[in-house]
Design an enzyme around this catalytic site. Structure first.
Site, short mmCIF file in Angstrom:
data_model
loop_
_atom_site.label_atom_id
_atom_site.label_comp_id
_atom_site.label_asym_id
_atom_site.label_seq_id
_atom_site.Cartn_x
_atom_site.Cartn_y
_atom_site.Cartn_z
N LYS A 232 2.48 -6.38 6.35
CA LYS A 232 2.36 -4.84 5.73
C LYS A 232 1.18 -4.24 6.34
CE LYS A 232 -0.33 -6.97 1.84
NZ LYS A 232 -0.40 -7.52 0.39
N ARG B 253 -0.27 -5.52 -11.92
CA ARG B 253 -0.26 -4.74 -10.90
C ARG B 253 1.23 -4.29 -10.59
NH1 ARG B 253 -2.36 -6.39 -4.67
NH2 ARG B 253 -0.27 -7.53 -4.96
N TYR C 189 -30.12 7.48 11.79
CA TYR C 189 -30.02 8.33 10.67
C TYR C 189 -31.39 7.89 9.56
CZ TYR C 189 -26.28 11.24 12.00
OH TYR C 189 -25.14 12.01 12.54
C1 LIG Z 1 -0.47 -8.81 0.59
C2 LIG Z 1 0.56 -9.94 -0.33
C3 LIG Z 1 0.68 -11.06 0.24
C4 LIG Z 1 -0.15 -11.69 1.41
O1 LIG Z 1 -1.39 -11.80 0.91
P1 LIG Z 1 -2.76 -12.76 1.69
O2 LIG Z 1 -3.46 -13.03 0.85
O3 LIG Z 1 -3.01 -11.58 2.62
O4 LIG Z 1 -1.97 -14.15 2.23
C5 LIG Z 1 1.48 -11.93 -0.35
N1 LIG Z 1 2.32 -11.32 -1.50
C6 LIG Z 1 2.01 -10.09 -1.75
C7 LIG Z 1 2.89 -9.48 -3.16
C8 LIG Z 1 0.91 -9.22 -1.38
O5 LIG Z 1 0.79 -8.19 -1.84
#
Ligand SMILES: *Cc1c(COP(=O)(O)O)cnc(C)c1O
Length: 378
Positions: free
Chosen positions: A45, A144, A265
């Site tokens: 993703k 979530r 800055y």
């Molecule tokens: C992003 C995600 C993962 C991967 O998690 P990592 O900690 O990056 O290995 C797995 N499952 C779900 C549902 C996620 O949203």
């Protein structure tokens, strides 16, 4: 996502991002050895955590990975266009209303997170008079995404809600897998086991990267690692994975300043002696987080140089007093991220996690992908 916003020639690019596809595949194999054979997927993703979904997923496919996870339908549509049809592509957020059609057309498997998503996917299946694959995600503690305990009871009491759907995967997501002793892990495991028993026909999946490093009871039939593939430490201070990214920024100019001179800055850093200050072309617009100001380090040909002053949008300043002036030629490369100072170290310095470091990496870099045939080129 891969289309370059502008095409950068390597010669003029202000920064180089090198992504080691072989290291990603080696990490995937290492994770795969911890779970049962054939039980390791890959989460790609957010453009493979910023590293490029197409090259990363293709490399993983060549390494043997067949299950891929994206967050959104659009990402799935893109991924499907670069992967052979034997790859399964799951969409973790499922479909928003109207997205079902694209999901079906592009052979994506939605992760159904609510009764509403179940209903919409079923209604498409009925209209098409087909049985459609789906995954069910249950909320076991994240609050979530996923079906609530009450939703699960409804599905159990009214099995017709799942007619015309083939539940090929049942999943849930861990809250704190990187903290092995957190009791929430066992609580989630217990809840997941009970839910899984109600839909025993598909495969079951609970572990993200860190979950793979918990007891094997957490592994089930399919693991879903993302971060660890890209070199993120699965537990604080424990990292058996290979680093994947190297980020190098070019020197634009340098100057000598007198003791007492402020830099950057708000003059958050002031020289206590005569110093040589080098300006390197990487800034917070490139994902070099501003919270790393006065904390992180860069390296020049193996020598550490402290980042001093505020990180600017397009540049950082370093105290290069230990580097001979003759070596500081415009265009010379400073290591921002490398195996000596990786994403985990920079995350600690910037007060965030390595996930944020990776996904913040910008698109002004010349990107290079390393895989075996090209290794000899460098
Ligand atoms: C992003 C995600 C993962 C991967 O998690 P990592 O900690 O990056 O290995 C797995 N499952 C779900 C549902 C996620 O949203």
């Amino acid at each position: 996502m891969d289309a370059d916003r502008f095409s950068l020639s390597q010669e003029y690019a202000c920064a180089l991002l090198t992504i080691d596809l072989d290291a990603i595949c080696a990490n995937w194999r290492l994770l795969g050895e911890r779970v049962r054979p054939g039980a390791c997927g890959a989460v790609v993703k957010a453009n493979a955590y910023g590293l490029g979904a197409a090259p990363v997923a293709r490399a993983l496919y060549r390494a043997g990975c067949r299950e891929f996870f994206v967050a959104q339908v659009e990402e799935g549509v893109h991924l499907r266009s670069v992967l052979p049809s034997s790859a399964l592509v799951y969409v973790l957020q499922g479909c928003l209303p109207g997205g079902e059609q694209a999901c079906l057309e592009h052979d994506l498997i939605p992760v159904l997170n609510s009764l509403d998503q179940v209903e919409r996917w079923q209604s498409l299946a009925r209209r098409r008079q087909r049985v459609l694959d789906a995954a069910l995600q249950f909320d076991t503690g994240m609050a979530r995404l996923g079906l609530s305990p009450a939703d699960a009871d409804r599905l159990e009491a009214e099995p017709e809600r799942l007619h015309s759907l083939r539940i090929s995967l049942v999943l849930s997501h861990l809250v704190a897998a990187e903290v092995a002793e957190d009791p929430v892990n066992l609580l989630q495991l217990e809840r997941f086991r009970m839910l899984r028993a109600k839909w025993p026909h598909g495969r079951a999946s609970l572990a993200n990267s860190s979950g793979i490093f918990l007891d094997q009871a957490f592994h089930f039939d399919l693991a879903r690692p993302g971060a660890a593939l890209y070199g993120v430490a699965p537990k604080p201070g424990v990292n058996p994975l290979r680093p994947v990214v190297r980020l190098q920024g070019r020197l634009i100019q340098w100057r000598e300043i007198e003791a007492g001179t402020g830099v950057g800055y708000n003059h958050t850093w002031r020289a206590t002696r005569r110093a040589r200050i080098a300006t390197v072309a990487v800034g917070y617009a490139d994902g070099y987080l501003r919270s790393a100001s006065n904390r992180a380090r860069l390296r020049f040909q193996g020598t550490e140089v402290p980042l001093i002053g505020r990180v600017s949008m397009d540049t950082v300043t370093v105290d290069a007093s230990d580097i001979p002036a003759a070596a500081l030629t415009p265009g010379a490369l400073f290591d921002v991220l490398d195996s000596a100072q990786d994403i985990n170290a920079l995350a600690a310095q910037a007060g965030t996690n390595a996930y944020e470091i990776l996904t913040s990496l910008g698109d002004r870099f010349q990107r290079r992908y390393l895989s075996k045939p090209q290794l000899s080129d460098i």
